[in-house]
Enzyme design. Structure first.
Site, PDB file in Angstrom:
ATOM      1  N   GLU A 167       5.337  -5.104  -7.805  1.00 56.03           N
ATOM      2  CA  GLU A 167       5.819  -5.596  -6.504  1.00 56.03           C
ATOM      3  C   GLU A 167       6.289  -7.045  -6.550  1.00 56.03           C
ATOM      4  O   GLU A 167       5.701  -7.923  -5.918  1.00 56.03           O
ATOM      5  CB  GLU A 167       4.723  -5.438  -5.446  1.00 56.03           C
ATOM      6  CG  GLU A 167       4.379  -3.999  -5.172  1.00 56.03           C
ATOM      7  CD  GLU A 167       3.456  -3.816  -3.971  1.00 56.03           C
ATOM      8  OE1 GLU A 167       3.040  -4.809  -3.359  1.00 56.03           O
ATOM      9  OE2 GLU A 167       3.156  -2.656  -3.643  1.00 56.03           O
ATOM     10  N   GLU A 365       1.678   3.644  -6.290  1.00 54.84           N
ATOM     11  CA  GLU A 365       0.626   3.248  -5.344  1.00 54.84           C
ATOM     12  C   GLU A 365       0.891   3.913  -4.007  1.00 54.84           C
ATOM     13  O   GLU A 365       2.017   3.893  -3.510  1.00 54.84           O
ATOM     14  CB  GLU A 365       0.611   1.730  -5.070  1.00 54.84           C
ATOM     15  CG  GLU A 365      -0.050   0.896  -6.105  1.00 54.84           C
ATOM     16  CD  GLU A 365      -0.093  -0.587  -5.723  1.00 54.84           C
ATOM     17  OE1 GLU A 365      -0.220  -0.916  -4.519  1.00 54.84           O
ATOM     18  OE2 GLU A 365       0.004  -1.401  -6.647  1.00 54.84           O
TER      19      GLU A 365
END
Ligand code: BGC
Length: 463
Positions: A167, A365
């Site tokens: 991320e 995720e």
């Protein structure tokens, strides 16, 4: 086989995800150096209740038990991250004890029949690199490539799947544009070089891993639908710009070799010739593309005179041409996040359409924080809302597969309750509960549910 169990194609891989800083603790043990998150959490007012991760959930010392919780559930993959300051405390000298820890962890996983899927970087930059400019400096990208070399030389004989960065968008946005995460710079749009240098680091790391014959290399990017607050053109344009800055700024360079918006190119401030060379590195082909999904974001064009402070948990500075607003009429997790499984199908389909021929996707995720109480007198933790959340999101993955998206895996965030960054320990994402005082682990009902879901899947290759 119960019809209520979500079914995925044969060979589909289930996994659990964690990250080093959120679970390991032992921050000054065996030669680990300080990271930006150690520095940040030591500052007053940065983390709820003033909590820090010096102990976290003590995974450094309890990793053997934690591997058992992962393996017994039947997952195929375990995604974790290496702590850069544990491997290279001063960013240049290798710390043998740090490498040994990951060696032991990897061997344990393999012995238990679980494939290790490590991430090189999950936000815990060595403080010494931050002092030299952090991700605003191009040198940090080259430092990451050196760090990747150390890891693949030591562990490349046993690890086949690698993830470069986690991320980059959240790290650049919350850590460099805003002040919510380490290093807390608050630079607004001047944070764009931190995005570019992370992307360059990603590209360089892909090349290093490939040179060392890594079998499969990917990245974990956060993606989410950006919903305009209305049909109004101003809202649509605000949403499109926000999507460029948060979603496509990170996937377009990797999957298309370009930035989505001239504003981003200008904001990076790198001469065109250098930027184009960098983009060629960043666009090095991948074997899989990781998508982290939590919730959609709704954006409006800021209304004159409207005060946006306190509207969301993160305060967006005034003067930006977009304002996040709450998605209306949705159920929420205990963290206040919108529960929108359809958003996962939507974003997977959007990626598939935007990048024809893109590599297979793994949902690296997805999960939810509910404030689960400790075990009841019988030792049980009934987290029905997490089960409903995961069930709905797995079905959403199934819908994307049915629509033609090549999704190969789904990893739950997270294997165990852990340090949820600026929110500290109140937010519990784990399949396994961790008692804050004793650090005792207890499998939640969702852990048993996942085990049964995996056991009910059609047989398939599980190499
Ligand atoms: C991050 C994790 C984090 C999770 C829940 C992701 O943004 O990669 O580190 O704990 O979401 O917030």
């Amino acid at each position: 086989m119960s019809a209520t169990v979500p079914l995925l194609p044969a060979g589909f891989r289930f996994g659990m995800s964690t990250s080093a800083f959120q679970i390991e603790g032992a921050t000054d043990v065996d030669g680990r150096g300080p990271s930006i998150w150690d520095t940040f959490t030591a500052r007053a007012g940065t983390v709820r209740h003033g909590e820090n991760a010096t102990v976290a959930v003590d995974h450094y010392h309890r990793y053997a038990e934690d591997v058992t919780h992962v393996a017994d559930c039947g997952v195929h993959d375990y995604r974790f991250s290496f702590a850069w300051p544990r491997v290279l405390p001063d960013a240049t000298t290798v710390n043998p004890a740090g490498l040994d820890f990951y060696d032991r962890l990897v061997d344990r996983l393999l012995a238990a029949g679980v494939r290790p899927v490590p991430t090189l970087y999950h936000w815990d930059l060595p403080q010494v690199l931050e002092d030299a400019g952090g991700w605003l400096s191009r040198d940090t990208a080259y430092a990451l490539a050196d760090y990747a070399t150390v890891l693949v030389e030591r562990l490349g004989d046993r690890i086949r799947d690698w993830i470069t960065m986690n991320e980059m968008s959240v790290h650049a946005l919350y850590g460099y544009a805003l002040t919510e995460h380490a290093p807390g710079r608050g630079l607004g749009l001047a944070a764009l070089p931190a995005a570019h240098h992370q992307l360059l680091a990603h590209g360089l790391a892909v090349q290093v891993l490939r040179e060392h014959s890594a079998a499969a290399v990917g990245v974990a990017n956060q993606h989410f639908p950006v919903l305009p607050a209305s049909d109004d053109v101003a809202d649509q344009m605000a949403a499109a710009l926000f999507a460029d800055l948060t979603n496509w700024c990170y996937s377009d360079p990797i999957l298309r070799g370009e930035y989505p918006n001239p504003l981003i190119r200008d904001g990076i401030g790198t001469p065109d010739a250098v930027l184009d060379r960098d983009l060629a590195v960043i666009g090095t082909p991948l074997d899989f593309y990781g998508v982290n999904y939590y919730e959609p974001t709704m954006i409006e064009s800021p209304r004159a005179g409207k005060d946006y402070r306190g509207v969301l948990e993160v305060d967006i500075p005034d003067g930006l041409p977009f304002s996040p607003v709450p998605v209306p009429d949705v159920a929420r997790t205990d963290f206040g996040w919108a529960i929108a499984p359809g958003g996962l199908t939507d974003i997977l389909r959007t990626l598939h359409e935007r990048y024809p021929g893109m590599p297979p996707v793994v949902v690296t995720e997805n999960g939810a924080s509910f404030h689960d109480p400790g075990p009841d007198p019988t030792g049980r933790i009934a987290d029905d809302r997490r089960i409903a959340f995961l069930d709905a999101h797995l079905r959403a993955v199934g819908d994307a597969v049915a629509a033609g998206v090549d999704v190969r895996g789904y990893y739950v965030w997270s294997a165990m309750d852990n340090f949820e960054w600026a929110a500290g320990y109140d937010e519990r994402f784990g399949l396994v509960h961790v008692d804050r005082t004793t650090l005792e682990r207890t499998r939640k009902d969702s852990w048993y549910w996942l085990r049964d879901v995996i056991a009910a899947q059609p047989a398939g290759a599980r190499s």
